[in-house]
Design a protein around this motif. Structure first.
Motif, PDB file in Angstrom:
ATOM      1  N   GLU A 260      46.468   5.150  44.807  1.00 55.90           N
ATOM      2  CA  GLU A 260      45.899   4.977  43.463  1.00 55.90           C
ATOM      3  C   GLU A 260      46.775   4.109  42.561  1.00 55.90           C
ATOM      4  OE1 GLU A 260      44.890   8.747  41.752  1.00 55.90           O
ATOM      5  OE2 GLU A 260      44.121   9.564  43.634  1.00 55.90           O
ATOM      6  N   ARG A 261      47.888   3.632  43.112  1.00 55.67           N
ATOM      7  CA  ARG A 261      48.812   2.760  42.353  1.00 55.67           C
ATOM      8  C   ARG A 261      49.224   3.430  41.036  1.00 55.67           C
ATOM      9  NH1 ARG A 261      48.453  -2.754  43.946  1.00 55.67           N
ATOM     10  NH2 ARG A 261      48.839  -3.396  41.792  1.00 55.67           N
ATOM     11  N   LEU A 262      49.544   4.711  41.130  1.00 57.13           N
ATOM     12  CA  LEU A 262      49.923   5.451  39.928  1.00 57.13           C
ATOM     13  C   LEU A 262      51.278   5.027  39.390  1.00 57.13           C
ATOM     14  CD1 LEU A 262      48.744   9.042  40.961  1.00 57.13           C
ATOM     15  CD2 LEU A 262      47.491   7.299  39.676  1.00 57.13           C
ATOM     16  N   ASP A 263      52.092   4.391  40.230  1.00 59.57           N
ATOM     17  CA  ASP A 263      53.403   3.937  39.768  1.00 59.57           C
ATOM     18  C   ASP A 263      53.305   2.674  38.928  1.00 59.57           C
ATOM     19  OD1 ASP A 263      52.516   2.503  41.950  1.00 59.57           O
ATOM     20  OD2 ASP A 263      54.524   2.221  42.796  1.00 59.57           O
ATOM     21  N   ARG A 264      52.095   2.188  38.679  1.00 64.10           N
ATOM     22  CA  ARG A 264      51.916   0.990  37.857  1.00 64.10           C
ATOM     23  C   ARG A 264      51.050   1.240  36.613  1.00 64.10           C
ATOM     24  NH1 ARG A 264      51.336  -4.114  42.102  1.00 64.10           N
ATOM     25  NH2 ARG A 264      53.094  -3.527  43.455  1.00 64.10           N
ATOM     26  N   ARG A 265      50.726   2.469  36.387  1.00 61.97           N
ATOM     27  CA  ARG A 265      49.921   2.789  35.204  1.00 61.97           C
ATOM     28  C   ARG A 265      50.828   2.933  33.978  1.00 61.97           C
ATOM     29  NH1 ARG A 265      45.504   7.404  36.437  1.00 61.97           N
ATOM     30  NH2 ARG A 265      45.850   7.571  34.158  1.00 61.97           N
ATOM     31  N   THR A 266      50.465   2.247  32.900  1.00 61.67           N
ATOM     32  CA  THR A 266      51.301   2.247  31.686  1.00 61.67           C
ATOM     33  C   THR A 266      51.257   3.567  30.932  1.00 61.67           C
ATOM     34  OG1 THR A 266      49.448   1.266  30.438  1.00 61.67           O
ATOM     35  CG2 THR A 266      51.074  -0.235  31.404  1.00 61.67           C
ATOM     36  N   ASP A 267      50.372   4.482  31.313  1.00 61.50           N
ATOM     37  CA  ASP A 267      50.368   5.799  30.674  1.00 61.50           C
ATOM     38  C   ASP A 267      51.129   6.831  31.506  1.00 61.50           C
ATOM     39  OD1 ASP A 267      48.565   5.751  32.750  1.00 61.50           O
ATOM     40  OD2 ASP A 267      46.980   6.844  31.687  1.00 61.50           O
ATOM     41  N   LEU A 268      51.811   6.366  32.543  1.00 60.02           N
ATOM     42  CA  LEU A 268      52.624   7.248  33.392  1.00 60.02           C
ATOM     43  C   LEU A 268      54.054   6.708  33.476  1.00 60.02           C
ATOM     44  CD1 LEU A 268      50.089   7.941  36.316  1.00 60.02           C
ATOM     45  CD2 LEU A 268      50.654   9.460  34.395  1.00 60.02           C
ATOM     46  N   VAL A 269      54.619   6.363  32.332  1.00 59.34           N
ATOM     47  CA  VAL A 269      55.975   5.813  32.278  1.00 59.34           C
ATOM     48  C   VAL A 269      56.958   6.939  31.938  1.00 59.34           C
ATOM     49  CG1 VAL A 269      57.469   4.101  31.214  1.00 59.34           C
ATOM     50  CG2 VAL A 269      55.028   3.608  31.506  1.00 59.34           C
ATOM     51  N   PRO A 270      58.067   7.090  32.703  1.00 62.84           N
ATOM     52  CA  PRO A 270      59.054   8.141  32.384  1.00 62.84           C
ATOM     53  C   PRO A 270      59.717   7.903  31.028  1.00 62.84           C
ATOM     54  CG  PRO A 270      59.370   7.271  34.611  1.00 62.84           C
ATOM     55  CD  PRO A 270      58.420   6.350  33.929  1.00 62.84           C
ATOM     56  N   LEU A 271      60.217   8.961  30.444  1.00 62.62           N
ATOM     57  CA  LEU A 271      60.951   8.871  29.180  1.00 62.62           C
ATOM     58  C   LEU A 271      62.418   8.545  29.450  1.00 62.62           C
ATOM     59  CD1 LEU A 271      59.481  11.949  27.260  1.00 62.62           C
ATOM     60  CD2 LEU A 271      59.127   9.513  26.730  1.00 62.62           C
TER      61      LEU A 271
END
Length: 365
Positions: A260-271
């Motif tokens: 799902e390419r979740l490592d490239r979603r801008t709403d799943l960025v670590p703090l």
């Protein structure tokens, strides 16, 4: 006048010799002229097959059969011997088993083939014992080490769960990290650690959506540290999330992130982790410029890194490290090399983690 001896009577026929008294030996009896001379026996020939053999003819009454001479072979033991009633050949040679073939050893001494000498038997026995000992030792060692012998992954996976409190922080987050070829154009990088966060849980450590993504794995412990580059113009926070999941759980999440390419979603960025009094003091959520996330499958750990500018400038749209590192990328994070900062530092910390996992799974010799 002297007397002359009377002449002997003349012999009339040589076959009627008369014996005189002066003879001291007895003459042999003459052989009758009428007796026929014995004929030589006919040469032996190989008998034809039964199917081609003509029936035996009856011998005439006056036929002469020579008696076998002493020392000559028995005619009944020859292939041309007479046949017994019923069409079978007469008595044959007694049946016997052939002897075992003989060979010669290295000293030209005869020996039976198929037999081994004592040295060969001893050598074979020693090899058998040594082979059984090695196999048994390997099985016993695997059992004592708690390894099933199938793969080394389960043992390393289990050992990695306790690394967060058994390995010193300087091994997980070294004070300085070398990044040869990690910068744009394969430039070298050098990162210096400026802050280490206390180990904690995952409350308030991630945005709600990212925390929801990690929730199925569980949160055992979260370790974080912040680095700066040699110019102190960039700051990067790297984190190690130790989960409570098993190998199947981490593999499932890793597969989902990849598909799902979740490592490239801008709403799943670590703090990030800002540290007061350091170059990362102003490194907050609005300054996140690029990031990278890796869900490991051989350890219950999620490795991530997020980078930004040290001067606190805000970034409207962060860019995943994989996109920012592509050739020809024109975004501000890409032009500044912040994608290389995040990806390069995350990779080095991940390598150190794997090295520590291999060290903890080694058994003393």
């Amino acid at each position: 006048m002297p007397r002359h001896p009377a002449p002997r009577p003349a012999v009339r026929h040589r076959d009627t010799l008369a014996e005189t008294p002066s003879e001291t030996t007895t003459r042999l009896r003459p052989i009758a002229a009428s007796a026929p001379a014995p004929a030589e026996p006919a040469p032996r020939t190989v008998a034809p097959p039964r199917s081609a053999m003509p029936p035996p003819r009856p011998a005439p009454d006056d036929a002469w059969t020579p008696a076998p001479r002493s020392g000559s072979p028995d005619p009944t033991l020859s292939w041309s011997g007479p046949m017994t009633p019923g069409g079978a050949f007469g008595p044959r040679r007694p049946a016997g088993s052939p002897g075992r073939p003989e060979g010669y050893d290295e000293q030209a001494r005869p020996r039976l083939l198929g037999q081994r000498n004592r040295s060969q038997i001893v050598a074979a026995a020693v090899c058998l014992v040594l082979g059984a000992g090695l196999i048994g030792g390997a099985v016993t060692g695997s059992w004592l080490a708690g390894d099933s012998g199938e793969t080394g992954a389960p043992s390393g996976f289990t050992a990695a769960k306790s690394l967060w409190h058994s390995v010193p922080v300087d091994q997980l987050f070294p004070p300085t990290v070398q990044g040869k070829g990690a910068g744009p154009g394969d430039a070298d990088r050098l990162w210096t650690r400026i802050a280490v966060a206390p180990d904690s849980g995952c409350e308030d450590a991630f945005d709600p959506l990212l925390r929801k993504l990690f929730a199925p794995l569980g949160c055992e412990r979260l370790l974080r540290a912040t680095y700066t580059d040699a110019t102190q113009s960039h700051v990067t926070t790297v984190g190690l999330l130790f989960t409570e999941a098993d190998a199947a759980g981490t593999a499932a999440l890793a597969d989902r992130v990849a598909k799902e390419r979740l490592d490239r979603r801008t709403d799943l960025v670590p703090l990030p982790y800002p540290a007061k009094g350091t170059a990362a003091a102003d490194f907050g959520a609005g300054q996140r410029a690029s990031w990278a996330i890796s869900v490991l499958t051989d350890a219950p750990v999620v490795v991530y890194a997020v980078s930004g500018w040290a001067d606190g400038r805000a970034v409207e749209t962060p860019q995943p490290a994989q996109d920012a590192m592509e050739s020809g990328a024109t975004s501000a994070p890409a032009q500044a090399g912040l994608g290389h900062e995040a990806r390069g530092l995350a990779d080095r910390v991940e390598r150190g983690l794997r090295k520590n996992v291999g060290t903890t799974t080694e058994q003393p010799s």
